[in-house]
Design a protein around this motif. Structure first.
Motif, PDB file in Angstrom:
ATOM      1  N   MET A   1       0.832  -1.207   0.000  1.00 49.67           N
ATOM      2  CA  MET A   1       0.000   0.000   0.000  1.00 49.67           C
ATOM      3  C   MET A   1       0.865   1.256   0.000  1.00 49.67           C
ATOM      4  SD  MET A   1      -2.987   1.375  -0.106  1.00 49.67           S
ATOM      5  CE  MET A   1      -4.119   0.035   0.254  1.00 49.67           C
ATOM      6  N   ALA A   2       1.941   1.267   0.796  1.00 45.08           N
ATOM      7  CA  ALA A   2       2.820   2.429   0.856  1.00 45.08           C
ATOM      8  C   ALA A   2       3.443   2.693  -0.503  1.00 45.08           C
ATOM      9  CB  ALA A   2       3.901   2.201   1.901  1.00 45.08           C
ATOM     10  N   LYS A   3       3.805   1.584  -1.211  1.00 43.85           N
ATOM     11  CA  LYS A   3       4.401   1.742  -2.531  1.00 43.85           C
ATOM     12  C   LYS A   3       3.425   2.400  -3.486  1.00 43.85           C
ATOM     13  CE  LYS A   3       8.087  -1.243  -4.002  1.00 43.85           C
ATOM     14  NZ  LYS A   3       8.429  -2.473  -4.721  1.00 43.85           N
ATOM     15  N   ALA A   4       2.178   1.949  -3.463  1.00 43.42           N
ATOM     16  CA  ALA A   4       1.150   2.521  -4.330  1.00 43.42           C
ATOM     17  C   ALA A   4       0.948   3.992  -4.018  1.00 43.42           C
ATOM     18  CB  ALA A   4      -0.156   1.752  -4.171  1.00 43.42           C
ATOM     19  N   ASP A   5       0.956   4.350  -2.746  1.00 50.41           N
ATOM     20  CA  ASP A   5       0.785   5.742  -2.357  1.00 50.41           C
ATOM     21  C   ASP A   5       1.920   6.604  -2.912  1.00 50.41           C
ATOM     22  OD1 ASP A   5      -1.509   5.133  -1.034  1.00 50.41           O
ATOM     23  OD2 ASP A   5      -0.593   5.041   0.954  1.00 50.41           O
ATOM     24  N   LYS A   6       3.138   6.114  -2.827  1.00 49.48           N
ATOM     25  CA  LYS A   6       4.288   6.863  -3.332  1.00 49.48           C
ATOM     26  C   LYS A   6       4.202   7.028  -4.841  1.00 49.48           C
ATOM     27  CE  LYS A   6       7.632   5.716   0.286  1.00 49.48           C
ATOM     28  NZ  LYS A   6       8.886   5.017   0.610  1.00 49.48           N
ATOM     29  N   GLU A   8       1.458   7.145  -6.612  1.00 51.01           N
ATOM     30  CA  GLU A   8       0.409   8.119  -6.905  1.00 51.01           C
ATOM     31  C   GLU A   8       0.897   9.543  -6.648  1.00 51.01           C
ATOM     32  OE1 GLU A   8      -2.917   9.836  -8.225  1.00 51.01           O
ATOM     33  OE2 GLU A   8      -2.321   7.743  -8.472  1.00 51.01           O
ATOM     34  N   ILE A   9       1.665   9.713  -5.593  1.00 47.56           N
ATOM     35  CA  ILE A   9       2.227  11.038  -5.301  1.00 47.56           C
ATOM     36  C   ILE A   9       3.135  11.483  -6.434  1.00 47.56           C
ATOM     37  CG2 ILE A   9       3.845  12.283  -3.809  1.00 47.56           C
ATOM     38  CD1 ILE A   9       2.678  10.610  -1.474  1.00 47.56           C
ATOM     39  N   ARG A  11       3.021  10.480  -9.536  1.00 47.71           N
ATOM     40  CA  ARG A  11       2.190  10.754 -10.711  1.00 47.71           C
ATOM     41  C   ARG A  11       1.598  12.166 -10.640  1.00 47.71           C
ATOM     42  NH1 ARG A  11      -0.125   6.839 -14.003  1.00 47.71           N
ATOM     43  NH2 ARG A  11      -2.131   7.918 -13.898  1.00 47.71           N
ATOM     44  N   ARG A  12       1.165  12.531  -9.450  1.00 44.03           N
ATOM     45  CA  ARG A  12       0.597  13.870  -9.289  1.00 44.03           C
ATOM     46  C   ARG A  12       1.660  14.942  -9.507  1.00 44.03           C
ATOM     47  NH1 ARG A  12      -3.013  12.840  -3.798  1.00 44.03           N
ATOM     48  NH2 ARG A  12      -4.529  11.394  -4.753  1.00 44.03           N
ATOM     49  N   GLU A  13       2.859  14.673  -9.071  1.00 40.44           N
ATOM     50  CA  GLU A  13       3.959  15.626  -9.276  1.00 40.44           C
ATOM     51  C   GLU A  13       4.258  15.782 -10.767  1.00 40.44           C
ATOM     52  OE1 GLU A  13       6.331  14.821  -5.045  1.00 40.44           O
ATOM     53  OE2 GLU A  13       7.023  13.870  -6.915  1.00 40.44           O
ATOM     54  N   ILE A  14       4.206  14.696 -11.496  1.00 38.95           N
ATOM     55  CA  ILE A  14       4.448  14.759 -12.938  1.00 38.95           C
ATOM     56  C   ILE A  14       3.335  15.530 -13.638  1.00 38.95           C
ATOM     57  CG2 ILE A  14       4.619  13.361 -15.048  1.00 38.95           C
ATOM     58  CD1 ILE A  14       5.935  11.176 -13.231  1.00 38.95           C
ATOM     59  N   VAL A  15       2.103  15.284 -13.230  1.00 41.16           N
ATOM     60  CA  VAL A  15       0.975  16.019 -13.801  1.00 41.16           C
ATOM     61  C   VAL A  15       1.123  17.508 -13.513  1.00 41.16           C
ATOM     62  CG1 VAL A  15      -1.502  16.436 -13.568  1.00 41.16           C
ATOM     63  CG2 VAL A  15      -0.654  14.097 -13.800  1.00 41.16           C
ATOM     64  N   ALA A  16       1.485  17.854 -12.290  1.00 44.27           N
ATOM     65  CA  ALA A  16       1.680  19.267 -11.935  1.00 44.27           C
ATOM     66  C   ALA A  16       2.801  19.878 -12.770  1.00 44.27           C
ATOM     67  CB  ALA A  16       1.998  19.396 -10.447  1.00 44.27           C
ATOM     68  N   ALA A  17       3.844  19.104 -13.017  1.00 45.39           N
ATOM     69  CA  ALA A  17       4.942  19.592 -13.857  1.00 45.39           C
ATOM     70  C   ALA A  17       4.462  19.831 -15.276  1.00 45.39           C
ATOM     71  CB  ALA A  17       6.091  18.587 -13.852  1.00 45.39           C
ATOM     72  N   ALA A  18       3.654  18.917 -15.803  1.00 45.96           N
ATOM     73  CA  ALA A  18       3.110  19.080 -17.155  1.00 45.96           C
ATOM     74  C   ALA A  18       2.230  20.325 -17.235  1.00 45.96           C
ATOM     75  CB  ALA A  18       2.319  17.842 -17.547  1.00 45.96           C
ATOM     76  N   GLY A  40      12.068  17.267 -12.225  1.00 42.13           N
ATOM     77  CA  GLY A  40      13.350  16.858 -11.662  1.00 42.13           C
ATOM     78  C   GLY A  40      13.642  15.386 -11.873  1.00 42.13           C
ATOM     79  N   MET A  41      13.222  14.874 -13.028  1.00 43.99           N
ATOM     80  CA  MET A  41      13.385  13.450 -13.323  1.00 43.99           C
ATOM     81  C   MET A  41      13.975  13.278 -14.717  1.00 43.99           C
ATOM     82  SD  MET A  41       9.623  12.183 -12.034  1.00 43.99           S
ATOM     83  CE  MET A  41       9.943  10.445 -12.370  1.00 43.99           C
ATOM     84  N   ALA A  42      14.447  12.076 -14.975  1.00 42.81           N
ATOM     85  CA  ALA A  42      14.863  11.707 -16.333  1.00 42.81           C
ATOM     86  C   ALA A  42      13.614  11.325 -17.123  1.00 42.81           C
ATOM     87  CB  ALA A  42      15.843  10.540 -16.298  1.00 42.81           C
ATOM     88  N   ALA A  43      13.666  11.528 -18.431  1.00 43.26           N
ATOM     89  CA  ALA A  43      12.495  11.251 -19.270  1.00 43.26           C
ATOM     90  C   ALA A  43      12.061   9.800 -19.173  1.00 43.26           C
ATOM     91  CB  ALA A  43      12.799  11.625 -20.720  1.00 43.26           C
ATOM     92  N   ASN A  44      13.020   8.877 -19.175  1.00 38.03           N
ATOM     93  CA  ASN A  44      12.639   7.457 -19.104  1.00 38.03           C
ATOM     94  C   ASN A  44      12.038   7.095 -17.749  1.00 38.03           C
ATOM     95  OD1 ASN A  44      15.030   7.689 -17.693  1.00 38.03           O
ATOM     96  ND2 ASN A  44      15.956   5.825 -18.514  1.00 38.03           N
ATOM     97  N   ALA A  45      12.419   7.831 -16.713  1.00 39.00           N
ATOM     98  CA  ALA A  45      11.843   7.589 -15.388  1.00 39.00           C
ATOM     99  C   ALA A  45      10.385   8.035 -15.355  1.00 39.00           C
ATOM    100  CB  ALA A  45      12.652   8.325 -14.322  1.00 39.00           C
ATOM    101  N   VAL A  46      10.070   9.128 -16.049  1.00 42.67           N
ATOM    102  CA  VAL A  46       8.695   9.612 -16.112  1.00 42.67           C
ATOM    103  C   VAL A  46       7.793   8.550 -16.729  1.00 42.67           C
ATOM    104  CG1 VAL A  46       7.183  11.277 -17.250  1.00 42.67           C
ATOM    105  CG2 VAL A  46       9.285  12.052 -16.141  1.00 42.67           C
ATOM    106  N   LEU A  47       8.298   7.865 -17.740  1.00 43.74           N
ATOM    107  CA  LEU A  47       7.504   6.863 -18.436  1.00 43.74           C
ATOM    108  C   LEU A  47       7.262   5.607 -17.594  1.00 43.74           C
ATOM    109  CD1 LEU A  47       8.879   7.189 -22.064  1.00 43.74           C
ATOM    110  CD2 LEU A  47       6.747   8.091 -21.108  1.00 43.74           C
ATOM    111  N   TYR A  48       7.934   5.500 -16.471  1.00 41.74           N
ATOM    112  CA  TYR A  48       7.628   4.409 -15.538  1.00 41.74           C
ATOM    113  C   TYR A  48       6.254   4.658 -14.898  1.00 41.74           C
ATOM    114  CZ  TYR A  48       7.622   1.824 -11.129  1.00 41.74           C
ATOM    115  OH  TYR A  48       7.266   1.018 -10.071  1.00 41.74           O
ATOM    116  N   TYR A  49       5.918   5.931 -14.732  1.00 38.24           N
ATOM    117  CA  TYR A  49       4.659   6.288 -14.073  1.00 38.24           C
ATOM    118  C   TYR A  49       3.518   6.497 -15.059  1.00 38.24           C
ATOM    119  CZ  TYR A  49       7.749   6.961 -10.112  1.00 38.24           C
ATOM    120  OH  TYR A  49       8.668   6.756  -9.112  1.00 38.24           O
TER     121      TYR A  49
END
Length: 214
Positions: A1-6, A8-9, A11-18, A40-49
């Motif tokens: 559950m903690a992993k899923a929460d992190k 989601e957080i 994902r929200r940061e990426i959306v806010a960045a977009a 503050g991420m690498a492009a390939n890391a963003v695509l993980y989310y």
């Protein structure tokens, strides 16, 4: 559950960045690389989310659409008379998102609905929701005797949303001011609903005009 929460957080940061990049640099500037740098991420890391750049943009527009509708809901108190609710929704619908980046983001991606089915779905849902807000108020005002619609209520709701959309684009482009747009929207609504324009415009004016974001 903690992993899923992190996740989601993040994902929200990426959306806010977009959203931040789109508001600052436009839709064309909101590339995967630019969004990743903002987050503050690498492009390939963003695509993980997110599976793709298109998925990120869709999430950003959906979030902006949701916030716009929240602002409409926040403006209305169900204890208000239908006329007061109409004034509140006209004021909010015409200025919601001008004090932050919500409206600018929605308009940046509006043309994309011509070719992108997901963007079209998001924009269509937003339009239907806006129409629903107006339709509910029109129906309540008709039942109470405050309104005497000149057209079918559904047509009036659609007309008001379409007019609102075009006028907000003028405000964002700098070719019209919020006060002018509010006056025009109030005058149109009053004419279509058989209201005294001065009554509705006074209620709109009493709500004030928020400062546009710079």
């Amino acid at each position: 559950m903690a992993k899923a929460d992190k996740k989601e957080i993040r994902r929200r940061e990426i959306v806010a960045a977009a959203q931040a990049v789109a508001a600052r640099d436009g839709a064309e500037g909101a590339t995967l690389r630019a969004i990743a740098a903002e987050a503050g991420m690498a492009a390939n890391a963003v695509l993980y989310y997110f599976g793709s750049h298109a998925d990120i943009i869709a999430a950003a527009v959906q979030a902006s659409s949701g916030r716009f509708l929240e602002k409409l809901a926040e403006a209305v108190d169900q204890s208000m008379t239908p006329t007061a609710r109409l004034a509140a929704v006209i004021s909010a619908g015409t200025t919601a998102g001008l004090d932050d980046d919500v409206s600018r983001i929605l308009y940046e991606y509006w043309p994309h609905m011509l070719r992108d089915p997901e963007q079209r779905r998001i924009q269509d849902e937003l339009t239907r929701a806006q129409e629903g807000v107006y339709r509910e108020i029109i129906d309540a005002g008709t039942r109470s005797g405050e309104f005497a619609p000149l057209l079918d209520p559904a047509k009036i709701a659609r007309t008001l949303v379409a007019q609102e959309d075009g006028l907000v684009m003028d405000v964002l482009a700098g070719s019209a001011g919020s006060e002018y747009v509010l006056d025009l929207m109030g005058s149109l609504a009053a004419a279509l609903l058989g209201l005294e324009a001065e009554t509705l415009l006074d209620l709109i004016a009493a709500r004030g005009v928020p400062a546009a974001a710079t």
